[in-house]
Design a protein around this motif. Sequence first.
Motif, PDB file in Angstrom:
ATOM      1  N   ASP A 254       2.114   3.733  -0.185  1.00 45.64           N
ATOM      2  CA  ASP A 254       1.446   4.826   0.532  1.00 45.64           C
ATOM      3  C   ASP A 254       0.493   4.304   1.603  1.00 45.64           C
ATOM      4  OD1 ASP A 254       2.715   6.769  -1.031  1.00 45.64           O
ATOM      5  OD2 ASP A 254       1.161   6.673  -2.573  1.00 45.64           O
ATOM      6  N   MET A 255       0.235   3.009   1.611  1.00 40.13           N
ATOM      7  CA  MET A 255      -0.691   2.441   2.596  1.00 40.13           C
ATOM      8  C   MET A 255      -0.087   2.491   3.998  1.00 40.13           C
ATOM      9  SD  MET A 255      -2.683  -0.767   0.806  1.00 40.13           S
ATOM     10  CE  MET A 255      -1.227  -1.735   0.448  1.00 40.13           C
ATOM     11  N   LYS A 256      -0.896   2.889   4.964  1.00 43.58           N
ATOM     12  CA  LYS A 256      -0.440   3.018   6.343  1.00 43.58           C
ATOM     13  C   LYS A 256      -0.661   1.743   7.154  1.00 43.58           C
ATOM     14  CE  LYS A 256       0.613   7.240   5.465  1.00 43.58           C
ATOM     15  NZ  LYS A 256       2.046   7.572   5.188  1.00 43.58           N
ATOM     16  N   ARG A 257      -1.579   0.925   6.717  1.00 42.74           N
ATOM     17  CA  ARG A 257      -1.841  -0.331   7.431  1.00 42.74           C
ATOM     18  C   ARG A 257      -2.095  -1.448   6.433  1.00 42.74           C
ATOM     19  NH1 ARG A 257      -5.993   3.076   8.330  1.00 42.74           N
ATOM     20  NH2 ARG A 257      -5.083   3.625  10.343  1.00 42.74           N
ATOM     21  N   LEU A 258      -1.953  -2.659   6.904  1.00 39.38           N
ATOM     22  CA  LEU A 258      -2.128  -3.836   6.054  1.00 39.38           C
ATOM     23  C   LEU A 258      -3.564  -3.894   5.535  1.00 39.38           C
ATOM     24  CD1 LEU A 258      -0.120  -6.132   5.320  1.00 39.38           C
ATOM     25  CD2 LEU A 258      -1.279  -7.538   7.029  1.00 39.38           C
ATOM     26  N   PRO A 259      -3.768  -4.095   4.243  1.00 40.99           N
ATOM     27  CA  PRO A 259      -5.141  -4.172   3.725  1.00 40.99           C
ATOM     28  C   PRO A 259      -5.870  -5.389   4.300  1.00 40.99           C
ATOM     29  CG  PRO A 259      -3.559  -4.846   2.048  1.00 40.99           C
ATOM     30  CD  PRO A 259      -2.769  -4.277   3.172  1.00 40.99           C
ATOM     31  N   GLU A 260      -7.138  -5.193   4.640  1.00 42.64           N
ATOM     32  CA  GLU A 260      -7.914  -6.307   5.176  1.00 42.64           C
ATOM     33  C   GLU A 260      -8.088  -7.399   4.131  1.00 42.64           C
ATOM     34  OE1 GLU A 260     -11.593  -4.885   6.700  1.00 42.64           O
ATOM     35  OE2 GLU A 260     -10.672  -3.450   8.073  1.00 42.64           O
ATOM     36  N   HIS A 261      -8.385  -6.989   2.918  1.00 45.73           N
ATOM     37  CA  HIS A 261      -8.587  -7.958   1.835  1.00 45.73           C
ATOM     38  C   HIS A 261      -8.102  -7.332   0.535  1.00 45.73           C
ATOM     39  CE1 HIS A 261     -11.565 -10.697  -0.619  1.00 45.73           C
ATOM     40  NE2 HIS A 261     -10.296 -10.880  -0.933  1.00 45.73           N
ATOM     41  N   LEU A 262      -6.955  -7.764   0.067  1.00 44.07           N
ATOM     42  CA  LEU A 262      -6.362  -7.251  -1.166  1.00 44.07           C
ATOM     43  C   LEU A 262      -6.756  -8.148  -2.334  1.00 44.07           C
ATOM     44  CD1 LEU A 262      -4.406  -5.259  -2.592  1.00 44.07           C
ATOM     45  CD2 LEU A 262      -2.574  -6.918  -2.112  1.00 44.07           C
ATOM     46  N   ILE A 263      -7.371  -7.553  -3.342  1.00 40.74           N
ATOM     47  CA  ILE A 263      -7.701  -8.277  -4.566  1.00 40.74           C
ATOM     48  C   ILE A 263      -6.643  -7.917  -5.604  1.00 40.74           C
ATOM     49  CG2 ILE A 263      -9.426  -8.689  -6.366  1.00 40.74           C
ATOM     50  CD1 ILE A 263     -11.534  -7.662  -4.381  1.00 40.74           C
ATOM     51  N   VAL A 264      -5.938  -8.906  -6.103  1.00 37.11           N
ATOM     52  CA  VAL A 264      -4.891  -8.686  -7.102  1.00 37.11           C
ATOM     53  C   VAL A 264      -5.418  -9.128  -8.456  1.00 37.11           C
ATOM     54  CG1 VAL A 264      -2.540  -9.228  -7.817  1.00 37.11           C
ATOM     55  CG2 VAL A 264      -3.087  -9.058  -5.384  1.00 37.11           C
ATOM     56  N   VAL A 265      -5.473  -8.207  -9.401  1.00 37.85           N
ATOM     57  CA  VAL A 265      -5.921  -8.521 -10.753  1.00 37.85           C
ATOM     58  C   VAL A 265      -4.698  -8.720 -11.627  1.00 37.85           C
ATOM     59  CG1 VAL A 265      -7.204  -7.701 -12.759  1.00 37.85           C
ATOM     60  CG2 VAL A 265      -8.057  -7.219 -10.454  1.00 37.85           C
ATOM     61  N   GLY A 266      -4.509  -9.949 -12.082  1.00 39.29           N
ATOM     62  CA  GLY A 266      -3.336 -10.282 -12.893  1.00 39.29           C
ATOM     63  C   GLY A 266      -2.447 -11.267 -12.177  1.00 39.29           C
ATOM     64  N   SER A 267      -2.235 -12.436 -12.771  1.00 39.83           N
ATOM     65  CA  SER A 267      -1.448 -13.488 -12.116  1.00 39.83           C
ATOM     66  C   SER A 267      -0.116 -13.722 -12.804  1.00 39.83           C
ATOM     67  CB  SER A 267      -2.241 -14.797 -12.085  1.00 39.83           C
ATOM     68  OG  SER A 267      -2.495 -15.266 -13.408  1.00 39.83           O
ATOM     69  N   GLY A 268       0.401 -12.676 -13.462  1.00 38.28           N
ATOM     70  CA  GLY A 268       1.747 -12.760 -14.015  1.00 38.28           C
ATOM     71  C   GLY A 268       2.769 -12.599 -12.906  1.00 38.28           C
TER      72      GLY A 268
ATOM     73  N   ALA B  77       2.933  -9.240  14.343  1.00 38.47           N
ATOM     74  CA  ALA B  77       2.239  -8.026  13.915  1.00 38.47           C
ATOM     75  C   ALA B  77       3.096  -7.290  12.896  1.00 38.47           C
ATOM     76  CB  ALA B  77       1.955  -7.128  15.115  1.00 38.47           C
ATOM     77  N   ILE B  78       2.460  -6.762  11.865  1.00 45.72           N
ATOM     78  CA  ILE B  78       3.157  -6.036  10.814  1.00 45.72           C
ATOM     79  C   ILE B  78       2.794  -4.555  10.887  1.00 45.72           C
ATOM     80  CG2 ILE B  78       3.505  -5.788   8.329  1.00 45.72           C
ATOM     81  CD1 ILE B  78       4.595  -8.394   9.464  1.00 45.72           C
ATOM     82  N   ASN B  79       3.787  -3.720  11.101  1.00 42.04           N
ATOM     83  CA  ASN B  79       3.603  -2.275  11.072  1.00 42.04           C
ATOM     84  C   ASN B  79       3.895  -1.822   9.647  1.00 42.04           C
ATOM     85  OD1 ASN B  79       3.795   0.512  11.237  1.00 42.04           O
ATOM     86  ND2 ASN B  79       4.780   0.493  13.254  1.00 42.04           N
ATOM     87  N   LEU B  80       2.855  -1.796   8.811  1.00 45.52           N
ATOM     88  CA  LEU B  80       3.071  -1.548   7.382  1.00 45.52           C
ATOM     89  C   LEU B  80       3.618  -0.150   7.127  1.00 45.52           C
ATOM     90  CD1 LEU B  80       2.787  -3.021   4.683  1.00 45.52           C
ATOM     91  CD2 LEU B  80       0.595  -1.851   4.374  1.00 45.52           C
ATOM     92  N   ALA B  81       3.200   0.831   7.931  1.00 45.57           N
ATOM     93  CA  ALA B  81       3.717   2.183   7.749  1.00 45.57           C
ATOM     94  C   ALA B  81       5.228   2.206   7.960  1.00 45.57           C
ATOM     95  CB  ALA B  81       3.031   3.148   8.713  1.00 45.57           C
ATOM     96  N   ALA B  82       5.696   1.511   8.994  1.00 52.77           N
ATOM     97  CA  ALA B  82       7.133   1.441   9.258  1.00 52.77           C
ATOM     98  C   ALA B  82       7.851   0.658   8.166  1.00 52.77           C
ATOM     99  CB  ALA B  82       7.386   0.803  10.621  1.00 52.77           C
ATOM    100  N   VAL B  83       7.218  -0.433   7.711  1.00 49.03           N
ATOM    101  CA  VAL B  83       7.808  -1.246   6.643  1.00 49.03           C
ATOM    102  C   VAL B  83       7.976  -0.407   5.375  1.00 49.03           C
ATOM    103  CG1 VAL B  83       7.414  -3.183   5.072  1.00 49.03           C
ATOM    104  CG2 VAL B  83       6.973  -3.453   7.513  1.00 49.03           C
TER     105      VAL B  83
END
Length: 485
Positions: A188-202, A95-101
């Motif tokens: 600033d995100m408090k929890r892991l995104p359910e589905h992250l779309i990344v625009v740009g593959s550099g 489990a990832i606690n993104l807020a703590a991370v």
Amino acid sequence: MEFMSLSFERTQSVAVLGGGPGGYEAALAAAQLGAEVTLVERAGVGGSAVITDVVPSKSLIATADAAVSIAQASDLGVQLFAKGKEGKPLKPEIAINLAAVNHRLLSLARQQSDDMRAALIEAGVRIVSGHGRLEGRNAIVVSTASDGTDFDRVEADTLVVSVGAAPRELPSALPDGERILTWTQLYDMKRLPEHLIVVGSGVTGAEFAGAYMNLGAEVSLVSSREQVLPGEDKDAAAVLEKVFKRGGMHVLSKSRAEKVVNTGDGVEVTLTDGRVVAGSHCLMAVGSVPNTAGIGLEDAGVQMTDSGHIQVNRVARTSVPNIYAAGDCTTFVPLASVASMQGRTAVFHALGDVVIPLERRRIASNIFTAPEIATVGWQEADIEAGLIHGTVHKLPLSANPRAKMMGIKDGFVKIIARTGSGTVVGGVIVGPRASEMIYPIAIAVERRLSVDQLSRVFAVYPSLSGVITDVANAMHVTNLPGAEA
């Protein structure tokens, strides 16, 4: 460590605008050489590289690497179980606690900034906090109050501009800090995104896409090219794309985002071919823009490019003799390590110390994906383009005994050498800690060593670096009678 000061007819003064890696090293070097130094910084010593970019992003990636190591530990015979109510073993989930991370990442960044500030103060550098701009060719005016009413004027013999760059924003996908994000807003995100779309593959897009995939998020990567990491070594990009897809990432090749919309509870990314990709968050990783607008460069006569970058030569000097520039705001390679070297080189040149002009082909760089991709010098594509006569040899990491012990399946070492002489002119390493492994090849490139000289350096057995020796041995330049030169 003691430093000897150069002797001047009078004490030289240096003013540095921007406290990122380039500005920090310029200020420190100038103080070590006995100059009076003032550093102007608006956000904090270390700049965006330390506070919102390199330090936090690589710390996030380190966390993701740890999560992967735990998940793959069973391959090495390490199993994690917990006992249930009836004494039966339960396999715990990671489990990832993104807020703590994120709290840890930003704390590390601030600590690094504080350490750098302390080092400058100890060296005798005067630090002025505020927004600075050039006033002519020998002064920086600093707005030290939030309402812009208080000013400080810093005059100096030499000016060094190191103002960095900011994420590029597209009118059709403006970041809002909630669902549509730049890489500075991810923390600033408090929890892991359910589905992250990344625009740009550099580089930036690939690093964050890989990190969030390894943290457990669903990830879609929108890539406008045939392959991720356009411009990088094709073999390296192919390995990384294979790892991405094996990990469950959706790689949308030859796709370009037309617009991004925050739907309230998610995002919709519309591609130019009409397809719509829905997710919870979108990271815009479409390059950066230098922070050079409105700081008086044009009025001072500093030559700029159409993109706003400062034109510099190999000693970081601008078109104005006493004004130098370092870092991502310049036309040189946008790397923190390069910015640091530019800053020191600029001051050495300005104050009359020994200077070694920077050479692009000797710069080692790294992409902090998993596996990492490190490169230095000329590349295989340069040979194919006829820019250099060379030979290439590559060996997979999977054949290395230490790699087998560690369960490493992906990666390779590639060396590029001149035809005939066997002089090492470049290299590529794909694998864990490639950023550390590239160093001996970088030394070989810098010192113009041959593959034979490189192969005669003893590598520990077993070690991943032993692959470098194996590749160099395979490229042995034959000097037997009758052999071709």
